[in-house]
Design a protein around this motif. Structure first.
Motif, PDB file in Angstrom:
ATOM      1  N   PHE A   1     -13.619  13.868  -8.533  1.00  0.00           N
ATOM      2  CA  PHE A   1     -14.771  13.044  -8.905  1.00  0.00           C
ATOM      3  C   PHE A   1     -15.561  13.763 -10.009  1.00  0.00           C
ATOM      4  O   PHE A   1     -16.594  14.369  -9.762  1.00  0.00           O
ATOM      5  CB  PHE A   1     -15.677  12.805  -7.696  1.00  0.00           C
ATOM      6  CG  PHE A   1     -15.150  11.818  -6.700  1.00  0.00           C
ATOM      7  CD1 PHE A   1     -15.018  10.477  -7.024  1.00  0.00           C
ATOM      8  CD2 PHE A   1     -14.824  12.226  -5.425  1.00  0.00           C
ATOM      9  CE1 PHE A   1     -14.562   9.551  -6.095  1.00  0.00           C
ATOM     10  CE2 PHE A   1     -14.365  11.312  -4.480  1.00  0.00           C
ATOM     11  CZ  PHE A   1     -14.235   9.973  -4.822  1.00  0.00           C
ATOM     12  N   HIS A   2     -15.070  13.695 -11.211  1.00  0.00           N
ATOM     13  CA  HIS A   2     -15.631  14.477 -12.320  1.00  0.00           C
ATOM     14  C   HIS A   2     -16.976  13.972 -12.845  1.00  0.00           C
ATOM     15  O   HIS A   2     -17.674  14.710 -13.535  1.00  0.00           O
ATOM     16  CB  HIS A   2     -14.623  14.553 -13.464  1.00  0.00           C
ATOM     17  CG  HIS A   2     -14.428  13.277 -14.216  1.00  0.00           C
ATOM     18  ND1 HIS A   2     -13.902  12.145 -13.630  1.00  0.00           N
ATOM     19  CD2 HIS A   2     -14.721  12.960 -15.499  1.00  0.00           C
ATOM     20  CE1 HIS A   2     -13.859  11.180 -14.528  1.00  0.00           C
ATOM     21  NE2 HIS A   2     -14.351  11.646 -15.667  1.00  0.00           N
TER      22      HIS A   2
ATOM     23  N   THR B   1     -10.619  10.415 -15.462  1.00  0.00           N
ATOM     24  CA  THR B   1     -10.578  11.160 -14.204  1.00  0.00           C
ATOM     25  C   THR B   1      -9.384  12.110 -14.166  1.00  0.00           C
ATOM     26  O   THR B   1      -8.250  11.701 -14.413  1.00  0.00           O
ATOM     27  CB  THR B   1     -10.495  10.196 -12.997  1.00  0.00           C
ATOM     28  OG1 THR B   1     -11.682   9.398 -12.969  1.00  0.00           O
ATOM     29  CG2 THR B   1     -10.340  10.938 -11.693  1.00  0.00           C
TER      30      THR B   1
ATOM     31  N   ALA C   1     -10.508   4.956  -9.530  1.00  0.00           N
ATOM     32  CA  ALA C   1     -10.901   6.131 -10.310  1.00  0.00           C
ATOM     33  C   ALA C   1     -11.103   5.651 -11.739  1.00  0.00           C
ATOM     34  O   ALA C   1     -10.416   4.742 -12.197  1.00  0.00           O
ATOM     35  CB  ALA C   1      -9.823   7.212 -10.243  1.00  0.00           C
TER      36      ALA C   1
ATOM     37  N   GLN D   1      -4.105  12.394 -16.073  1.00  0.00           N
ATOM     38  CA  GLN D   1      -5.452  11.878 -16.317  1.00  0.00           C
ATOM     39  C   GLN D   1      -5.388  10.354 -16.251  1.00  0.00           C
ATOM     40  O   GLN D   1      -4.400   9.743 -16.670  1.00  0.00           O
ATOM     41  CB  GLN D   1      -5.934  12.326 -17.687  1.00  0.00           C
ATOM     42  CG  GLN D   1      -7.358  11.923 -17.995  1.00  0.00           C
ATOM     43  CD  GLN D   1      -7.821  12.488 -19.330  1.00  0.00           C
ATOM     44  OE1 GLN D   1      -7.039  12.659 -20.257  1.00  0.00           O
ATOM     45  NE2 GLN D   1      -9.100  12.770 -19.419  1.00  0.00           N
TER      46      GLN D   1
END
Length: 160
Positions: free
Chosen positions: A60-61, A124, A120, A13
Motif C-alpha cells: 500500500f504505497h 502499486t 490496487a 508494478q
C-alpha cells in the motif's frame, strides 16, 4: 518473538486502472501487472494462461504510514458497526502495509498480465503473484459478521 527486518523487493508494478484508492466500485477495473523484465523473462509466465484467477500481494504505497491504529476501531469509522481489532480488518492500515487481492486473469502477454477487479492502483508495487488454486480456498463452512457484508455491498460493484 524475535524482531528482525525482512528485505522484500517488488517483482512487478500495477499499470493503469485506478489512480486513487477508494472504498468501493472496483468492479470492472482493468489493469496490467507488469513483471520486472530485468530479473524475469517470458519463461516465468509459462502455463499461467491456464488459470482464470491470480492472487496478488502488494504494498500500500500511497497510505499515510503515520495513520496506524493497532487497537480496536470501527470499520470505515461507521458508528453502526462494531469495534474490531487490527487483525479483524482488511484495510490498508497494517503494520507491514501489505494487501492481498484475488483478480481475474484476462490475458498473458509476455511479462504483462492483464487483469480485472484488482483493487490496487496504478503504480502499486507488486510483491508476489500466484495462480489461484481452488484447493487453497476455504475448507468447510465459512462465516463472517453481518457488518462485513453490509460494508462490502458495493466493493466490487461496477465503477461509477
Amino acid at each position: 518473538m524475535t524482531h528482525r527486518a525482512l528485505t522484500v523487493e517488488p517483482i512487478a508494478q500495477v499499470i493503469g486502472g485506478r489512480r486513487e484508492p477508494t472504498d468501493d466500485y472496483w468492479g470492472g477495473t482493468r489493469s496490467i501487472l507488469r513483471i520486472d523484465n530485468e530479473r524475469f523473462d517470458e519463461q516465468s509466465t509459462v502455463g499461467l494462461d491456464a488459470f482464470t484467477h491470480l492472487e496478488v500481494v502488494f504494498f500500500f504505497h500511497l497510505s499515510d504510514q503515520s495513520d496506524l491504529n493497532l487497537g480496536a476501531r470501527r470499520p470505515r469509522d461507521n458508528p453502526a458497526w462494531p469495534q474490531v481489532g487490527a487483525f479483524g480488518h482488511r484495510n490498508m492500515r497494517r503494520v507491514n502495509w501489505l494487501g492481498i487481492s484475488r483478480c481475474r486473469l484476462l490475458k498473458v502477454d509476455g511479462l504483462d498480465l492483464h487483469v480485472e477487479d484488482l483493487d490496487a492502483v496504478d503504480g502499486t508495487p507488486v510483491l508476489d503473484i500466484k495462480p489461484w488454486f481452488d484447493e487453497f480456498g476455504p475448507r468447510g463452512a465459512t462465516h463472517q459478521p453481518a457488518w462485513t457484508t453490509d460494508m462490502l455491498v458495493n466493493y466490487f460493484a461496477p465503477t461509477k
